[in-house]
Motif scaffolding. Structure first.
Motif, PDB file in Angstrom:
ATOM      1  N   CYS A 194       0.833  -1.205   0.000  1.00 36.46           N
ATOM      2  CA  CYS A 194       0.000   0.000   0.000  1.00 36.46           C
ATOM      3  C   CYS A 194       0.868   1.255   0.000  1.00 36.46           C
ATOM      4  O   CYS A 194       0.639   2.171  -0.803  1.00 36.46           O
ATOM      5  N   ILE A 195       1.856   1.308   0.864  1.00 37.96           N
ATOM      6  CA  ILE A 195       2.755   2.461   0.907  1.00 37.96           C
ATOM      7  C   ILE A 195       3.435   2.620  -0.444  1.00 37.96           C
ATOM      8  O   ILE A 195       3.487   3.717  -1.006  1.00 37.96           O
ATOM      9  N   ASN A 196       3.945   1.523  -0.989  1.00 36.24           N
ATOM     10  CA  ASN A 196       4.651   1.578  -2.270  1.00 36.24           C
ATOM     11  C   ASN A 196       3.767   2.110  -3.389  1.00 36.24           C
ATOM     12  O   ASN A 196       4.254   2.784  -4.299  1.00 36.24           O
ATOM     13  N   LEU A 197       2.466   1.813  -3.342  1.00 34.59           N
ATOM     14  CA  LEU A 197       1.549   2.257  -4.398  1.00 34.59           C
ATOM     15  C   LEU A 197       0.804   3.546  -4.023  1.00 34.59           C
ATOM     16  O   LEU A 197      -0.092   3.970  -4.751  1.00 34.59           O
ATOM     17  N   GLY A 198       1.178   4.150  -2.893  1.00 31.81           N
ATOM     18  CA  GLY A 198       0.641   5.460  -2.545  1.00 31.81           C
ATOM     19  C   GLY A 198      -0.674   5.484  -1.800  1.00 31.81           C
ATOM     20  O   GLY A 198      -1.336   6.516  -1.762  1.00 31.81           O
ATOM     21  N   ILE A 199      -1.070   4.375  -1.183  1.00 33.83           N
ATOM     22  CA  ILE A 199      -2.302   4.336  -0.398  1.00 33.83           C
ATOM     23  C   ILE A 199      -1.956   4.464   1.082  1.00 33.83           C
ATOM     24  O   ILE A 199      -1.256   3.612   1.626  1.00 33.83           O
ATOM     25  N   ALA A 246       5.847   5.913  10.052  1.00 34.59           N
ATOM     26  CA  ALA A 246       7.271   6.260  10.101  1.00 34.59           C
ATOM     27  C   ALA A 246       7.527   7.394   9.108  1.00 34.59           C
ATOM     28  O   ALA A 246       6.891   7.460   8.050  1.00 34.59           O
ATOM     29  N   PRO A 247       8.449   8.286   9.429  1.00 39.87           N
ATOM     30  CA  PRO A 247       8.735   9.416   8.537  1.00 39.87           C
ATOM     31  C   PRO A 247       9.042   9.005   7.096  1.00 39.87           C
ATOM     32  O   PRO A 247       8.593   9.653   6.153  1.00 39.87           O
ATOM     33  N   PHE A 248       9.788   7.921   6.907  1.00 40.17           N
ATOM     34  CA  PHE A 248      10.118   7.493   5.549  1.00 40.17           C
ATOM     35  C   PHE A 248       8.855   7.068   4.789  1.00 40.17           C
ATOM     36  O   PHE A 248       8.701   7.389   3.619  1.00 40.17           O
ATOM     37  N   ALA A 249       7.948   6.363   5.457  1.00 36.15           N
ATOM     38  CA  ALA A 249       6.692   5.974   4.813  1.00 36.15           C
ATOM     39  C   ALA A 249       5.878   7.221   4.458  1.00 36.15           C
ATOM     40  O   ALA A 249       5.259   7.275   3.390  1.00 36.15           O
ATOM     41  N   GLN A 250       5.895   8.224   5.318  1.00 39.87           N
ATOM     42  CA  GLN A 250       5.197   9.478   5.035  1.00 39.87           C
ATOM     43  C   GLN A 250       5.785  10.155   3.795  1.00 39.87           C
ATOM     44  O   GLN A 250       5.042  10.698   2.965  1.00 39.87           O
ATOM     45  N   GLU A 251       7.096  10.109   3.655  1.00 37.00           N
ATOM     46  CA  GLU A 251       7.749  10.703   2.484  1.00 37.00           C
ATOM     47  C   GLU A 251       7.344   9.982   1.198  1.00 37.00           C
ATOM     48  O   GLU A 251       7.098  10.619   0.175  1.00 37.00           O
ATOM     49  N   ILE A 252       7.278   8.650   1.259  1.00 35.33           N
ATOM     50  CA  ILE A 252       6.877   7.874   0.081  1.00 35.33           C
ATOM     51  C   ILE A 252       5.439   8.213  -0.299  1.00 35.33           C
ATOM     52  O   ILE A 252       5.129   8.437  -1.477  1.00 35.33           O
ATOM     53  N   LEU A 253       4.550   8.277   0.685  1.00 40.43           N
ATOM     54  CA  LEU A 253       3.157   8.628   0.411  1.00 40.43           C
ATOM     55  C   LEU A 253       3.044  10.040  -0.159  1.00 40.43           C
ATOM     56  O   LEU A 253       2.276  10.269  -1.102  1.00 40.43           O
ATOM     57  N   ALA A 254       3.790  10.974   0.406  1.00 38.42           N
ATOM     58  CA  ALA A 254       3.747  12.358  -0.073  1.00 38.42           C
ATOM     59  C   ALA A 254       4.183  12.459  -1.533  1.00 38.42           C
ATOM     60  O   ALA A 254       3.678  13.294  -2.286  1.00 38.42           O
ATOM     61  N   ALA A 255       5.096  11.583  -1.936  1.00 33.74           N
ATOM     62  CA  ALA A 255       5.569  11.575  -3.326  1.00 33.74           C
ATOM     63  C   ALA A 255       4.581  10.886  -4.264  1.00 33.74           C
ATOM     64  O   ALA A 255       4.670  11.051  -5.476  1.00 33.74           O
ATOM     65  N   VAL A 278       7.744   4.499  -6.575  1.00 36.35           N
ATOM     66  CA  VAL A 278       8.342   4.810  -7.884  1.00 36.35           C
ATOM     67  C   VAL A 278       8.500   6.320  -8.025  1.00 36.35           C
ATOM     68  O   VAL A 278       9.563   6.811  -8.417  1.00 36.35           O
ATOM     69  N   ALA A 279       7.456   7.058  -7.677  1.00 41.63           N
ATOM     70  CA  ALA A 279       7.546   8.523  -7.733  1.00 41.63           C
ATOM     71  C   ALA A 279       8.604   9.042  -6.773  1.00 41.63           C
ATOM     72  O   ALA A 279       9.345   9.980  -7.099  1.00 41.63           O
ATOM     73  N   TYR A 280       8.685   8.442  -5.602  1.00 42.73           N
ATOM     74  CA  TYR A 280       9.694   8.848  -4.625  1.00 42.73           C
ATOM     75  C   TYR A 280      11.105   8.652  -5.194  1.00 42.73           C
ATOM     76  O   TYR A 280      11.958   9.528  -5.086  1.00 42.73           O
ATOM     77  N   LEU A 281      11.345   7.495  -5.796  1.00 40.99           N
ATOM     78  CA  LEU A 281      12.669   7.206  -6.344  1.00 40.99           C
ATOM     79  C   LEU A 281      12.993   8.118  -7.520  1.00 40.99           C
ATOM     80  O   LEU A 281      14.136   8.557  -7.672  1.00 40.99           O
ATOM     81  N   ARG A 282      12.002   8.423  -8.330  1.00 46.50           N
ATOM     82  CA  ARG A 282      12.237   9.365  -9.440  1.00 46.50           C
ATOM     83  C   ARG A 282      12.607  10.742  -8.896  1.00 46.50           C
ATOM     84  O   ARG A 282      13.439  11.439  -9.475  1.00 46.50           O
ATOM     85  N   GLU A 283      11.965  11.119  -7.814  1.00 49.65           N
ATOM     86  CA  GLU A 283      12.178  12.434  -7.218  1.00 49.65           C
ATOM     87  C   GLU A 283      13.502  12.512  -6.460  1.00 49.65           C
ATOM     88  O   GLU A 283      14.169  13.540  -6.474  1.00 49.65           O
TER      89      GLU A 283
END
Length: 164
Positions: free
Chosen positions: A93-98, A138-147, A151-156
């Motif tokens: 879910c985190i990886n796909l932005g949910i 966790a802050p890192f999960a929040q960053e992934i969701l915000a992106a 995939v969007a996080y890694l591109r960014e």
């Protein structure tokens, strides 16, 4: 305002999208239309973007099918709040932005069809019967969701060579 869809304990990914409707069986353009086809017929036609799933313990258990999460994302699910999650489902879910958040109280204050608000900033699921506190991500999960997902996080944030 979003609508709540309430489920119980041990909601299996096979109930979300049965294997016979996997993307490689029915196509990338149709698999999401079978979401909860056996467990909650009509769900895929009635759910609206932004709606929230609320569940009990061990939400997303089972075979860890990533396409179950992909179907929820394609339908525009705004978040999932449950007492606990199967770990692979949680990460998918985190990886796909949910957004996926744990709450001991959400199931007790939410009824199926309630108008609800998932207030991530305040850490609350707001329902007609009252608010349910949410455990912070966790802050890192929040960053992934915000992106918008991993995939969007890694591109960014990544400096990755193009795949040939």
């Amino acid at each position: 305002m979003a609508r709540a869809w309430v489920f119980g304990d041990d909601l299996d990914t096979d109930q979300m999208v049965p294997g016979r409707y996997a993307p490689f069986m029915v196509g990338q353009d149709k698999f999401h239309t079978y979401t909860f086809c056996d467990a909650r017929p009509g769900f895929a036609k009635e759910v609206q973007p932004g709606d929230i799933l609320v569940g009990g313990e061990n939400f997303g258990c089972g075979s860890s099918r990533e396409y179950a999460v992909a179907a929820l994302a394609k339908l525009g699910i705004g978040g999932i709040v449950a007492k606990s999650f199967a770990r692979i489902f949680f990460r998918n879910c985190i990886n796909l932005g949910i957004p996926v958040l744990e709450s001991d109280d959400a199931l007790t204050v939410t009824r199926d069809g309630d108008a609800v608000t998932l207030d991530l900033a305040a850490g609350r699921l707001r329902t007609p019967a009252g608010d349910a506190p949410l455990r912070p991500l966790a802050p890192f999960a929040q960053e992934i969701l915000a992106a918008g997902g991993v995939v969007a996080y890694l591109r960014e944030h990544g400096d990755f060579p193009a795949v040939e």
